[in-house]
Structures are given as C-alpha cells and as structure tokens.
Design a protein around this motif. Sequence first.
Motif, PDB file in Angstrom:
ATOM      1  N   GLU A 208       1.375  10.008  98.850  1.00 17.69           N
ATOM      2  CA  GLU A 208       0.614  11.118  98.299  1.00 17.69           C
ATOM      3  C   GLU A 208      -0.108  10.599  97.061  1.00 17.69           C
TER       4      GLU A 208
ATOM      5  N   ARG B  69      -6.226  12.894  99.918  1.00 15.52           N
ATOM      6  CA  ARG B  69      -5.024  13.205  99.131  1.00 15.52           C
ATOM      7  C   ARG B  69      -3.777  12.497  99.649  1.00 15.52           C
ATOM      8  N   THR B  70      -3.784  12.160 100.928  1.00 15.41           N
ATOM      9  CA  THR B  70      -2.604  11.572 101.558  1.00 15.41           C
ATOM     10  C   THR B  70      -3.014  10.359 102.377  1.00 15.41           C
TER      11      THR B  70
END
Length: 162
Positions: free
Chosen positions: A159, A114-115
């Motif tokens: 992100e 996700r990051t």
Amino acid sequence: MAEQPFVRPAVDADGAGIARLIAAVFGEYEGCPFVLAEFPELAAPASHYEKRNGRLFVAENKGTVVGSFAISSPDGDSVFEINKVYLDRAQRGSGLARKLYAMAIEEVIRRDGRTLKLWTDTRFLAGHRFYEKLGFVRQPVIRFLADATDGWEFAYRLELDR
C-alpha cells in the motif's frame, strides 16, 4: 570507467532483448525453462502494457537490455500490478533494480495508484528479498503455474503512502 546502463520506456522492438534477459534469468534455476510461446506479449511489449493501462521500462547497456520492470492497471483503478521484473546477473547489487523501481513508482503515482501487487516464483529468493526491502508484504496465498516451469508463485502487496 565502464558505461552505466540507462533506464528508458520500452518500445515494441525491445521484445527480443527482454526475451533474452528472461531466458538468462530462468536459466539460473533448475527446472525453469524459458518458452517464448508462453510470453506472447513480447511480440509487442510496450503496446501490451499500454493496453493494460501501464508502462514497461527497460535498462539498456551498450545496446543490450539488462533489466526490465512493468506496471499495469488492467481494471483502470488505483491497483497496479508489477510484472517483468528481471535483471541481468552482472547488474545485481548495482542499484539498477531500485532505479527501475523508482521510475515505475513515479508512473504509478502519476496515475493515482495506491496499491501495488505482484506474483513471484517461489524459487526467486533474491527477488523476494528485494520486494521485502521495498516494503512489500507476502500474502497468505500461492498459485500454481501450469506452464513449462511447473512453478509456484507467492503473492506480494504494498500500500503506497501518499
């Protein structure tokens, strides 16, 4: 027509080629020596990134490594680090960096990432522009590397929209 580089997952035998690539990139900057002893992961680079829950990709042209891009999630969570982003000077502007990035991002998404975060030398201005075009945001922190380069690094973060 000139042969085009192809991107593939790295193998441990790519270490010497990646070392040559990094040395060439570092050689473009004053006061940025490449010291192989500061890169022990290059003895078995593919295994190194596998142990860090990641993967290393290389771009190869006529048997020579001309690009590299690694992702890893040392904590085994949804946060991935980007490392070993290097491109031979002759390949810059060809779209190869984006191709390496795309393959790495596919891997991150496959692993539920996700990051993305990374550190980059403050001297690598073209790299900063590349990351910013991809949507990375520079973070309000820098760090000093007590190595042969005596370098400072900027932090970047992205992100992923999923």
